[in-house]
Scaffold this motif. Sequence first.
Motif, mmCIF file in Angstrom:
data_model
loop_
_atom_site.group_PDB
_atom_site.id
_atom_site.type_symbol
_atom_site.label_atom_id
_atom_site.label_comp_id
_atom_site.label_asym_id
_atom_site.label_seq_id
_atom_site.Cartn_x
_atom_site.Cartn_y
_atom_site.Cartn_z
ATOM 1 N N ALA A 12 -13.486 18.086 57.063
ATOM 2 C CA ALA A 12 -13.690 17.009 56.087
ATOM 3 C C ALA A 12 -13.218 17.443 54.696
ATOM 4 O O ALA A 12 -12.605 16.644 53.974
ATOM 5 C CB ALA A 12 -15.171 16.597 56.057
ATOM 6 N N ASP A 13 -13.452 18.691 54.316
ATOM 7 C CA ASP A 13 -12.959 19.198 53.014
ATOM 8 C C ASP A 13 -11.441 19.048 52.912
ATOM 9 O O ASP A 13 -10.915 18.657 51.863
ATOM 10 C CB ASP A 13 -13.271 20.696 52.848
ATOM 11 C CG ASP A 13 -14.709 20.956 52.433
ATOM 12 O OD1 ASP A 13 -15.364 20.034 51.916
ATOM 13 O OD2 ASP A 13 -15.166 22.099 52.641
ATOM 14 N N GLY A 14 -10.759 19.387 53.992
ATOM 15 C CA GLY A 14 -9.294 19.282 54.010
ATOM 16 C C GLY A 14 -8.842 17.836 53.881
ATOM 17 O O GLY A 14 -7.892 17.528 53.156
ATOM 18 N N VAL A 15 -9.536 16.937 54.584
ATOM 19 C CA VAL A 15 -9.190 15.507 54.523
ATOM 20 C C VAL A 15 -9.406 14.988 53.105
ATOM 21 O O VAL A 15 -8.559 14.272 52.560
ATOM 22 C CB VAL A 15 -10.044 14.690 55.531
ATOM 23 C CG1 VAL A 15 -9.751 13.199 55.397
ATOM 24 C CG2 VAL A 15 -9.789 15.151 56.957
ATOM 25 N N LEU A 16 -10.511 15.376 52.495
ATOM 26 C CA LEU A 16 -10.792 14.929 51.118
ATOM 27 C C LEU A 16 -9.731 15.445 50.153
ATOM 28 O O LEU A 16 -9.269 14.711 49.279
ATOM 29 C CB LEU A 16 -12.184 15.401 50.683
ATOM 30 C CG LEU A 16 -13.343 14.407 50.817
ATOM 31 C CD1 LEU A 16 -13.165 13.238 49.840
ATOM 32 C CD2 LEU A 16 -13.506 13.868 52.219
ATOM 33 N N ALA A 17 -9.331 16.706 50.331
ATOM 34 C CA ALA A 17 -8.297 17.267 49.452
ATOM 35 C C ALA A 17 -7.014 16.453 49.589
ATOM 36 O O ALA A 17 -6.344 16.135 48.590
ATOM 37 C CB ALA A 17 -8.052 18.738 49.786
ATOM 38 N N ALA A 18 -6.677 16.076 50.825
ATOM 39 C CA ALA A 18 -5.463 15.277 51.063
ATOM 40 C C ALA A 18 -5.601 13.887 50.437
ATOM 41 O O ALA A 18 -4.672 13.380 49.806
ATOM 42 C CB ALA A 18 -5.199 15.167 52.566
ATOM 43 N N LEU A 19 -6.769 13.282 50.584
ATOM 44 C CA LEU A 19 -6.970 11.927 50.047
ATOM 45 C C LEU A 19 -6.956 11.931 48.516
ATOM 46 O O LEU A 19 -6.474 10.979 47.890
ATOM 47 C CB LEU A 19 -8.275 11.324 50.579
ATOM 48 C CG LEU A 19 -8.259 10.997 52.076
ATOM 49 C CD1 LEU A 19 -9.641 10.556 52.552
ATOM 50 C CD2 LEU A 19 -7.231 9.904 52.386
ATOM 51 N N GLU A 20 -7.460 12.996 47.918
ATOM 52 C CA GLU A 20 -7.405 13.087 46.447
ATOM 53 C C GLU A 20 -5.957 13.102 45.974
ATOM 54 O O GLU A 20 -5.602 12.439 44.996
ATOM 55 C CB GLU A 20 -8.128 14.355 45.965
ATOM 56 C CG GLU A 20 -9.639 14.201 45.986
ATOM 57 C CD GLU A 20 -10.355 15.540 45.816
ATOM 58 O OE1 GLU A 20 -9.779 16.478 45.228
ATOM 59 O OE2 GLU A 20 -11.495 15.641 46.301
ATOM 60 N N VAL A 21 -5.137 13.863 46.692
ATOM 61 C CA VAL A 21 -3.710 13.926 46.332
ATOM 62 C C VAL A 21 -3.074 12.541 46.473
ATOM 63 O O VAL A 21 -2.361 12.071 45.587
ATOM 64 C CB VAL A 21 -2.985 14.967 47.216
ATOM 65 C CG1 VAL A 21 -1.475 14.818 47.121
ATOM 66 C CG2 VAL A 21 -3.409 16.370 46.804
ATOM 67 N N LEU A 22 -3.385 11.862 47.564
ATOM 68 C CA LEU A 22 -2.803 10.524 47.758
ATOM 69 C C LEU A 22 -3.305 9.555 46.700
ATOM 70 O O LEU A 22 -2.536 8.750 46.176
ATOM 71 C CB LEU A 22 -3.135 9.997 49.154
ATOM 72 C CG LEU A 22 -2.334 10.637 50.278
ATOM 73 C CD1 LEU A 22 -2.850 10.185 51.622
ATOM 74 C CD2 LEU A 22 -0.847 10.297 50.144
#
Length: 348
Positions: free
Chosen positions: A151-161
């Motif tokens: 989930a941390d990785g997904v959040l990091a990706a979504l922040e970038v998007l």
Amino acid sequence: MLPNELPHEELLVRRGRRSGITIAVAVHSTALGPALGGCRIWRYPSWTDGVADALRLAEAMTAKAAIAGLAHGGGKTVAALPPGTVLDVDGRRALLLDIGDAVDALGGRYWTGPDVGTGPADMAVVGERTERVFCRPEADGGTGDSSPATADGVLAALEVLGRRLDADRGLAGLRVAMSGLGHVGTLVARRLAAAGARLVVSDIDPTRRAVAQECGADWADPEEVLVADVDVLVPAALGGQLTPELVDRLRCRAVAGPANNQLAADAVADLLHARGIVWAPDYLVSAGGVVGTTAREIDGLGPHEARARVRGIGETLDALLDEAAERGESPHRTAQRRITERLSAVPA
Ligand code: PHE
């Protein structure tokens, strides 16, 4: 359907001697190091469908490890339950011991961990038969559930998007549709809600509606959620959801989520690109579990350092999207090129 060529290094298929269940362990590549990948316990129409899924998922794990910079290859275990099977406590234990034997038979070329249908307590049982298992509970010498790291990785990706789509707006006010509220999906939904995103969610299991309520999210049918008018669609269910037909109907600007093997076929990445929808490759977005777990269980990092490594997925994605934009190609193509380069730099 099984492929007509086997690009994988190894495939072990056996009937569990205790459980009678078909177990497939696919080792796609060990070029960068021992293969790793979770163990999925799921129902399939036939055992051959389970084998085909193990092959596809193992290949995706090679991509995941390679793009995330890990010294590992990809593999996967699938225990293919016949339709309608419900495992009782003894049946489940028998199956997990059979899985442990199958993993051990690979002699260290493959390490397993949790996946859809399994968790840390199951890894403890697998661990009775093999040392090659990640994510045992802390009491058993592991680091437990990998879902928070994923989930941390997904959040990091979504922040970038969020930043790229809306000039620095980030997650607050981002409109997100989520398909699937399993272990990882639920954590992602909660964190997005806490960050002020506007959510519409769905799951095939209607009892998951409680999660929607808790997050103040709207609830939709699984079919409907995929075509919601949002900024980002987050696939967090099983794979294969992104078909050519669906791409025509999408109303999002980007797709990024933890489900493995989201593309029904590779060419769908180009269709998304042609429609101007950014697809953040699933093998990168979902890499947090393996990145965080190997950081802790192999490299011995503490939770904070491991988390920083997982958050690096955001930077990797940002750089990947820059390069794809420069080249005018889909991020999938850019990522595939990087992966091929990394794998081919290894002497055979
Ligand atoms: N389910 C994880 C994935 O698909 C697999 C995994 C997690 C394997 C943690 C090892 C350790 O990436």
